[in-house]
Write a protein that holds these residues in place. Structure first.
Motif: not given
Length: 244
Positions: A229-241, A194-204
């Motif tokens: 580096q954060r104890k609580e982890g975090g979110n990673y957002l990838y957006s090709n925009k 749960d320390r890493i959450k990933v959200c993808w935003e990719i146009e087709p």
């Protein structure tokens, strides 16, 4: 005459009428070789060569000078200006074609060597990442075989893409890069939960090419030096925009 000779050798030729026009053309398009007369109005071939060398190295863009001057000091001036080679006028067609071929083949071979070395360096995987991933696979083997198999498949895909022969190409499809990133993030998510959450935003249907192995190192740095580096982890957002 020169254009006719080289076009018969299946080279694509572009001609300009002045040195400054040639400089302007080099800023618009990529070329493999510049052929210039030494004696030109306003800007000589020597001066043109110096101007080009401010932008391109000898291996990046070869320059072949044509000269009626045969004194050693004139030839030396050409080389000191940054020319790769010269042909004396009147031009012998066989000599011209041989020198043009040699310069272009040398340039292409250097580019290929640089690409191969770059691909080899980029494909070097951190030993701790390999060790930790193998430990995770082994641990899952004792408690969750389906998850172990899924992780093993992603790890296999990660290794395959990291050492893919396509990585020696100057450009690869965006999807090729994203597949590597997906496998990397899947592995890290399995390890850190749960320390890493990933959200993808990719146009087709995006037909984009980019240098090989250019996205994954950025993602890895963001994960290792940012989120983890954060104890609580975090979110990673990838957006090709945000990139294209």
């Amino acid at each position: 005459m020169l254009t006719y000779l080289l076009e018969r050798e299946n080279y694509e030729i572009f001609t300009v009428t002045s040195a400054m026009e040639g400089i302007a053309q080099l800023e618009k398009q990529r070329y493999d070789l510049v052929i210039s007369d030494v004696m030109m109005p306003q800007v000589s071939g020597y001066e043109l060569t110096r101007l080009i060398r401010e932008r391109y190295s000898i291996s990046e863009l070869p320059i072949l000078l044509l000269t009626a001057r045969t004194r050693n000091e004139d030839i030396l001036t050409g080389f000191q200006s940054g020319a790769n080679d010269y042909v004396k006028k009147p031009v012998d067609s066989t000599e011209l074609k041989a020198r043009v071929r040699a310069l272009i083949e040398l340039k292409l071979s250097i580019e290929e060597r640089v690409r191969m070395e770059g691909a080899w360096l980029q494909s070097q995987i951190q030993p701790h990442f390999l060790y930790n991933t193998l430990n995770s696979i082994a641990a899952l083997g004792e408690i969750d075989l389906p998850k172990m198999q899924a992780l093993l498949e992603e790890f296999s895909n990660y290794l395959q893409l990291s050492f893919d022969f396509k990585n020696s190409d100057p450009m690869v499809p965006l999807e090729h890069e994203l597949s590597l990133v997906r496998s990397y993030l899947y592995i890290e998510q399995e390890r850190f939960r749960d320390r890493i959450k990933v959200c993808w935003e990719i146009e087709p249907n995006i037909n984009v090419f980019l240098p090989p192995l250019s996205i994954q190192p950025l993602v890895e740095n963001a994960v290792r030096h940012g989120i983890l580096q954060r104890k609580e982890g975090g979110n990673y957002l990838y957006s090709n925009k945000s990139i294209f």
